[in-house]
Each structure stands twice: as C-alpha cells, then as structure tokens.
Scaffold this motif. Sequence first.
Motif, PDB file in Angstrom:
ATOM      1  N   LEU A  30      39.324 -24.940  -7.676  1.00  0.00           N
ATOM      2  CA  LEU A  30      38.530 -26.114  -7.028  1.00  0.00           C
ATOM      3  C   LEU A  30      38.815 -27.433  -7.778  1.00  0.00           C
ATOM      4  O   LEU A  30      39.135 -28.461  -6.863  1.00  0.00           O
ATOM      5  N   VAL A  31      38.986 -27.320  -8.988  1.00  0.00           N
ATOM      6  CA  VAL A  31      39.356 -28.760  -9.559  1.00  0.00           C
ATOM      7  C   VAL A  31      40.543 -29.060  -9.193  1.00  0.00           C
ATOM      8  O   VAL A  31      40.748 -30.318  -9.000  1.00  0.00           O
ATOM      9  N   GLU A  32      41.349 -28.232  -9.110  1.00  0.00           N
ATOM     10  CA  GLU A  32      43.060 -28.747  -8.569  1.00  0.00           C
ATOM     11  C   GLU A  32      43.056 -29.157  -7.299  1.00  0.00           C
ATOM     12  O   GLU A  32      43.433 -30.205  -7.068  1.00  0.00           O
ATOM     13  N   SER A  33      42.071 -28.629  -6.437  1.00  0.00           N
ATOM     14  CA  SER A  33      42.136 -28.969  -5.012  1.00  0.00           C
ATOM     15  C   SER A  33      41.299 -30.297  -4.956  1.00  0.00           C
ATOM     16  O   SER A  33      41.854 -31.228  -4.290  1.00  0.00           O
ATOM     17  N   LEU A  34      40.498 -30.447  -5.806  1.00  0.00           N
ATOM     18  CA  LEU A  34      39.798 -31.699  -5.682  1.00  0.00           C
ATOM     19  C   LEU A  34      40.681 -33.110  -6.332  1.00  0.00           C
ATOM     20  O   LEU A  34      40.759 -34.052  -5.670  1.00  0.00           O
ATOM     21  N   ILE A  36      43.827 -33.183  -6.324  1.00  0.00           N
ATOM     22  CA  ILE A  36      45.054 -33.158  -5.175  1.00  0.00           C
ATOM     23  C   ILE A  36      44.357 -34.235  -4.222  1.00  0.00           C
ATOM     24  O   ILE A  36      45.177 -35.109  -3.704  1.00  0.00           O
ATOM     25  N   ARG A  37      43.238 -33.870  -3.824  1.00  0.00           N
ATOM     26  CA  ARG A  37      42.466 -34.578  -2.595  1.00  0.00           C
ATOM     27  C   ARG A  37      42.007 -36.077  -3.033  1.00  0.00           C
ATOM     28  O   ARG A  37      42.418 -37.062  -2.246  1.00  0.00           O
ATOM     29  N   GLU A  38      41.485 -36.046  -4.105  1.00  0.00           N
ATOM     30  CA  GLU A  38      40.622 -37.259  -4.565  1.00  0.00           C
ATOM     31  C   GLU A  38      41.302 -38.349  -5.305  1.00  0.00           C
ATOM     32  O   GLU A  38      41.210 -39.616  -5.286  1.00  0.00           O
ATOM     33  N   TYR A  39      42.167 -37.975  -6.305  1.00  0.00           N
ATOM     34  CA  TYR A  39      42.725 -38.569  -7.355  1.00  0.00           C
ATOM     35  C   TYR A  39      43.615 -39.567  -6.697  1.00  0.00           C
ATOM     36  O   TYR A  39      43.563 -40.904  -7.200  1.00  0.00           O
ATOM     37  N   PRO A  40      44.553 -39.347  -5.773  1.00  0.00           N
ATOM     38  CA  PRO A  40      45.443 -40.333  -5.390  1.00  0.00           C
ATOM     39  C   PRO A  40      44.751 -41.634  -4.918  1.00  0.00           C
ATOM     40  O   PRO A  40      45.320 -42.819  -4.660  1.00  0.00           O
ATOM     41  N   GLU A  41      43.469 -41.347  -3.687  1.00  0.00           N
ATOM     42  CA  GLU A  41      42.804 -42.284  -3.477  1.00  0.00           C
ATOM     43  C   GLU A  41      42.142 -43.440  -4.473  1.00  0.00           C
ATOM     44  O   GLU A  41      42.067 -44.376  -4.167  1.00  0.00           O
ATOM     45  N   GLN A  42      41.936 -42.961  -5.549  1.00  0.00           N
ATOM     46  CA  GLN A  42      41.263 -43.814  -6.585  1.00  0.00           C
ATOM     47  C   GLN A  42      42.322 -44.664  -7.476  1.00  0.00           C
ATOM     48  O   GLN A  42      42.054 -45.665  -7.844  1.00  0.00           O
ATOM     49  N   VAL A  43      43.611 -44.247  -7.437  1.00  0.00           N
ATOM     50  CA  VAL A  43      44.637 -44.834  -8.131  1.00  0.00           C
ATOM     51  C   VAL A  43      45.440 -45.840  -7.160  1.00  0.00           C
ATOM     52  O   VAL A  43      46.424 -46.457  -7.795  1.00  0.00           O
ATOM     53  N   HIS A  44      45.091 -45.477  -5.978  1.00  0.00           N
ATOM     54  CA  HIS A  44      45.970 -46.419  -4.771  1.00  0.00           C
ATOM     55  C   HIS A  44      45.740 -47.727  -4.954  1.00  0.00           C
ATOM     56  O   HIS A  44      44.731 -48.272  -4.923  1.00  0.00           O
ATOM     57  N   HIS A  45      46.764 -48.610  -5.290  1.00  0.00           N
ATOM     58  CA  HIS A  45      46.701 -50.120  -5.397  1.00  0.00           C
ATOM     59  C   HIS A  45      46.426 -50.607  -4.020  1.00  0.00           C
ATOM     60  O   HIS A  45      47.279 -50.465  -2.986  1.00  0.00           O
ATOM     61  N   PRO A  46      45.420 -51.445  -3.850  1.00  0.00           N
ATOM     62  CA  PRO A  46      45.203 -52.240  -2.522  1.00  0.00           C
ATOM     63  C   PRO A  46      46.274 -52.815  -1.981  1.00  0.00           C
ATOM     64  O   PRO A  46      46.659 -52.902  -0.689  1.00  0.00           O
ATOM     65  N   LYS A  47      47.158 -53.273  -2.680  1.00  0.00           N
ATOM     66  CA  LYS A  47      48.476 -54.225  -2.297  1.00  0.00           C
ATOM     67  C   LYS A  47      49.460 -53.186  -1.670  1.00  0.00           C
ATOM     68  O   LYS A  47      50.362 -53.606  -1.074  1.00  0.00           O
ATOM     69  N   GLU A  48      49.518 -52.103  -1.952  1.00  0.00           N
ATOM     70  CA  GLU A  48      50.381 -51.007  -1.657  1.00  0.00           C
ATOM     71  C   GLU A  48      50.154 -50.748   0.005  1.00  0.00           C
ATOM     72  O   GLU A  48      50.981 -50.242   0.491  1.00  0.00           O
TER      73      GLU A  48
END
Length: 50
Positions: A30-34, A36-48
């Motif tokens: 469950l943690v791995e799934s979350l 993979i799904r959530e972490y990239p959205e949090q670290v995605h830089h708006p300028k990218e």
Amino acid sequence: MQHPIARRAVQTIVREHQQLSAVVNGMTRLVESLYIREYPEQVHHPKEAR
C-alpha cells in the motif's frame, strides 16, 4: 518428544508471525503504491510543466 503444550505454543507463535507478516507485506504494498502515485506530484516543479 516435545510436550503437547509447548508444541501448541510454538504453533501459535508461528501462526501469529505468519499473520503479522501478511499484514506488514500488505501495508508495504500500500505504501509503495501511494508513494509511486503521490510522491512525483509533490516534487514536480511548476516550471517543468511549461
């Protein structure tokens, strides 16, 4: 020969460890799934996104 009470105690401990292992494995998935799904959205830089 093992005493019946000791054998039953060991069987109970083994069974409980198997159940705990199943719970921990499920929580890990469950943690791995979350992650993979959530972490990239949090670290995605708006300028990218431009």
